[in-house]
Design an enzyme around this catalytic site. Structure first.
Site, PDB file in Angstrom:
ATOM      1  N   LYS A  81      26.664  59.407  52.273  1.00 47.51           N
ATOM      2  CA  LYS A  81      25.961  59.265  51.001  1.00 47.51           C
ATOM      3  C   LYS A  81      26.865  59.735  49.886  1.00 47.51           C
ATOM      4  O   LYS A  81      27.520  60.781  50.012  1.00 47.51           O
ATOM      5  CB  LYS A  81      24.685  60.119  51.005  1.00 47.51           C
ATOM      6  CG  LYS A  81      23.665  59.725  49.943  1.00 47.51           C
ATOM      7  CD  LYS A  81      22.947  58.445  50.307  1.00 47.51           C
ATOM      8  CE  LYS A  81      21.649  58.209  49.578  1.00 47.51           C
ATOM      9  NZ  LYS A  81      20.946  57.022  50.158  1.00 47.51           N
ATOM     10  N   ARG A 117      59.744  64.726  21.656  1.00 47.97           N
ATOM     11  CA  ARG A 117      58.637  63.768  21.777  1.00 47.97           C
ATOM     12  C   ARG A 117      57.315  64.486  22.000  1.00 47.97           C
ATOM     13  O   ARG A 117      57.276  65.664  22.351  1.00 47.97           O
ATOM     14  CB  ARG A 117      58.910  62.770  22.911  1.00 47.97           C
ATOM     15  CG  ARG A 117      58.892  63.357  24.304  1.00 47.97           C
ATOM     16  CD  ARG A 117      58.898  62.237  25.369  1.00 47.97           C
ATOM     17  NE  ARG A 117      58.891  62.803  26.710  1.00 47.97           N
ATOM     18  CZ  ARG A 117      58.774  62.086  27.829  1.00 47.97           C
ATOM     19  NH1 ARG A 117      58.681  60.769  27.764  1.00 47.97           N
ATOM     20  NH2 ARG A 117      58.759  62.671  29.018  1.00 47.97           N
ATOM     21  N   GLN A 171      58.385  64.860  35.063  1.00 50.87           N
ATOM     22  CA  GLN A 171      58.673  65.292  36.431  1.00 50.87           C
ATOM     23  C   GLN A 171      58.974  66.792  36.480  1.00 50.87           C
ATOM     24  O   GLN A 171      58.460  67.522  37.339  1.00 50.87           O
ATOM     25  CB  GLN A 171      59.882  64.505  36.988  1.00 50.87           C
ATOM     26  CG  GLN A 171      59.590  63.098  37.475  1.00 50.87           C
ATOM     27  CD  GLN A 171      59.628  62.048  36.371  1.00 50.87           C
ATOM     28  OE1 GLN A 171      59.593  62.373  35.177  1.00 50.87           O
ATOM     29  NE2 GLN A 171      59.678  60.783  36.742  1.00 50.87           N
ATOM     30  N   HIS A 197      51.365  57.888  26.582  1.00 50.20           N
ATOM     31  CA  HIS A 197      52.358  57.809  25.529  1.00 50.20           C
ATOM     32  C   HIS A 197      51.748  57.782  24.122  1.00 50.20           C
ATOM     33  O   HIS A 197      50.785  57.077  23.863  1.00 50.20           O
ATOM     34  CB  HIS A 197      53.215  56.564  25.724  1.00 50.20           C
ATOM     35  CG  HIS A 197      53.733  56.418  27.125  1.00 50.20           C
ATOM     36  ND1 HIS A 197      54.720  57.233  27.631  1.00 50.20           N
ATOM     37  CD2 HIS A 197      53.384  55.592  28.137  1.00 50.20           C
ATOM     38  CE1 HIS A 197      54.967  56.883  28.900  1.00 50.20           C
ATOM     39  NE2 HIS A 197      54.163  55.886  29.231  1.00 50.20           N
TER      40      HIS A 197
END
Lengths: 289, 289, 289, 289
Positions: A20, A183, A226, A254
């Protein structure tokens, strides 16, 4: 009922399981005026001697999934538990013990988190608001000999606005991405850890590992998703000795600098297009040495 | 291109509008090491003299929706703003001023909220995590004479585990619901308020009204969702003089007591089935007298 | 950049992979006036010698996920393919061949399906409408030696209004479900099949297996979801010799008879509450003998 | 219960309403072996003399939303209806007639559509599969004097691969979009039409208008989304005399040509990035002259 229900086709059963899903439980624990609320979403899957149901429609070995649902509410009423891991263990053990022909059980629980409303500087005893999209999660798998407990975080949304670079990657005929020294790094972290201790403090581990991940994300100077992902793994293992290994998964959501040149403006790393897709998806499992 | 593009069918244009939806902007404001992040989702709709495009495919009056999208990023780069309401106003005014044939503009902005990660007891200068499913929202509508600003909260999930009753309602042949003197009250609040001041402190109003709603939900002894919803309205108006009226909408997301009788257990108001549907939906608008 | 990026924590990499998800491609093939459209959603994951990126932020072995995205569009432009399986194979082979340090690739493609609009009794050459929530799916996994192709259907929503029973299951203290001799059976089928032939006709197999599943669902007199699910497996294997095994998954999306007794009416198996959750979840894999 | 529940805040009720949302009904009509299935999702909202509940928690005028839910199932059992519009009318009239203090009712119904499975070239009498994401919709609003019926289509996904241009739009400092003479035009159509006849053939109108929209989309040579959208309006009015006006809404779901130049390839209008956001959103209402 038709005279004949037996399959006459070629083919043989390789694996099967059933159960279930999305059994939704709210449990309120009332200690005087102070209340606690748990909102859980529970999935159950069992394996065992169920072939007769699949092969001939003989249901005599079938625990109805409706009965599994009932079991969740009944065992929630009968038992005290202070973590989803403990309740998952109660459920898994129940199915193994109650039904001799069940050889394996997997219980998965996802918990919606609530925070107390603060009124006049004090945490309210019975009013709560949603503590974000983030969820706590666990899984207990057991056969008749061993049980494994995994715990985790789902949907922990984070972003950092600097201290993230990405350069030095392979440049070949398929590469158009510019190298970038500053970034935006946004992701929605999922993490699962596996315990090697029999009876760890699940709540404490959750708090410590959650914070290890958040802190690593915030303070690690990132040369790639990473690298930051990997960094969080040993940090978490270091903080919580009860855990044998930890997996992390990070979609790279991004934020793309908007090209302001056609408008005779410079984009001083301020204006971005927020995107959901496509996304990079990075994952790894880190084990205690 | 075909020789004839003009519609020859009966029918007359009653209304039309068009624009760009889901323009997603991340804006980062960097003040030294301390960064702020805004994540906005912007919808634009314009009305005006666009009939020639609809009737004959003559696009000479059409502002391409792609240009609208560009405008969002360009104006975000050119302007400072400390609230979504101010940015919505900048956008609305731009379209009215730049294009004479535009008679009306509606700008809608939804803001994803972020909280700073805390490391070593201090708010981190550039790392953030998701502050829940709750979103901040605003709408500016303007014609060539007047502008109206509405602000709001979307998806503020709350639950209280007591201090809620529901009884005394109509009992007729369609009624099976038992009366209840102590029920769980869970909802996901949306609220929109309309300003009558020209230049209110949008951020302060948001904080005050958000807290008025949360506090009312927590502390009001509820005889119905209707009553609690209404109570939040005047409380909000009381806290924020800049606002003329407030609308609230509350889905009643039922937690249904699980029937433990077949299992020879009593449900001491502890064990509930969490449901999303069907749900009651209650709404009202409260105006300043 | 900080002076030191190397993790000093305990822990060792167990596994890792990364790639790009939700690369969305529309490819239009124009043969004179007759056009075909493919709308694909592609996920790529690679494994290999990427440890330096995870351990020290050295990206010299990293294929940027942005380059993976570019590769999808470039290879879609350069190659003809008449099935998602062939395109997945093209992509998988590319990454293995182009990058020596890649040891494994998984490509997953999901296809949104379109049907031609019919005008004046004829299929239109370039206008299409959405052919349902159902999607076609495939996965190619490859290492440097072997590739495996799986194909499947996702989200095939079906319901039958009779010829379904459920009784004879275990009745114990957790059981409240009544036995039923005529129930509604609704589910959303997912199925995945694995090929043992090197170059099967993927499109023909898809059509044959899809129909085998639908036909079994329609015509099989069901004593349980388990039995109908199993029955579909050998039927599919029988119809398509290229396939080695097939997995099926069926959520049991319950339609619960509404209790009309309080209203002095009989429910003659006509009036049901449609539910999404909780749901039974039944799955099995059937292999060719 | 607390001694005092009356609000003492300033503010006055402007509007209020309440009801039950997402009441999900499956109704099966069995005519011998041939079965029909209707899967409906019903929303109810009522207005009237409910102020005492909002102002003081006096529920004596409140029809519990749970009773509204019961009413849906009871009236579905007691009545035959061959369209969602007729069932919506039955529900709306019931609430107006049964409760004197109800001044207005809005019933909204959304229908999930099913197609019969075809086995051996024949439509199966009781097995169905999902007929797409497209849904049929209606709304009945009534006060104590007049009722209005609107019907519609939701989520009709379409795409055409040619015969669509877009040029000649305003070029100013915010414009970067190139003019295009052959573009992909994809959208998800929603349409609502209002009847001026008292008792139209709702099913026939639905079929005719749905086809008018699809046919216009397929065959109209488009100079803009605006023009195609408008063209569908009079065509629909022409086909169905029972309808007074029709509204259409079309998100322009852009397929953006992928730039193959960096890869020294030409994009011959074949390879596109499929996007969901941002999207243009175009809408209009067309009335019979």
């Amino acid at each position: 009922m038709p005279p004949e229900n037996r399959s006459t086709q070629p083919g043989t059963m390789a694996t099967n399981c059933y159960g279930k899903s999305r059994v939704r439980l709210t449990k309120i624990v009332r200690q005087g005026d102070n209340h606690d609320i748990k909102e859980l979403n529970i999935n159950i899957q069992v394996q065992g001697e169920f072939d007769r149901a699949f092969l001939s429609g003989d249901n005599s070995q079938i625990i109805a999934t409706d009965s599994m649902k009932n079991t969740v509410y009944v065992l929630a009423a009968k038992n005290e538990f202070n973590s989803i891991e403990k309740f998952a263990r109660i459920l898994a053990e129940h199915f193994i013990k109650a039904y001799k022909h069940v050889s394996g059980v997997t219980i998965e629980i996802e918990e919606d988190l609530w925070q107390r409303v603060v009124v006049d500087g004090k945490a309210h005893p019975h009013a709560f608001f949603g503590a974000g999209g983030e969820k706590r999660w666990c899984q207990v798998t057991t056969d008749r000999k061993h049980a494994t407990v995994s715990s985790g975080i789902r949907d922990l949304r984070v972003v950092k606005t600097t201290a993230s670079e990405f350069w030095g990657f392979i440049r070949d005929e398929y590469t158009t991405l510019p190298e970038v020294r500053d970034r935006v790094f946004g992701t929605t972290i999922s993490s699962t850890w596996v315990f090697h201790e029999a009876d760890p403090d699940f709540n404490l581990c959750y708090q410590k590992i959650r914070f290890a991940i958040l802190e690593t994300f915030a303070t690690h100077y990132s040369l790639s998703v990473q690298q930051t992902l990997y960094e969080a793994g040993p940090t978490a293992l270091d903080r919580c000795a009860s855990v044998q290994s930890i997996s992390l998964s990070m979609p790279n959501q991004h934020r793309i600098p908007f090209n302001l040149e056609p408008f005779k403006l410079e984009n001083t790393n301020q204006i971005f297009v927020t995107t959901d897709e496509p996304f990079g998806l990075i994952s790894a499992t880190i084990s205690r040495k």
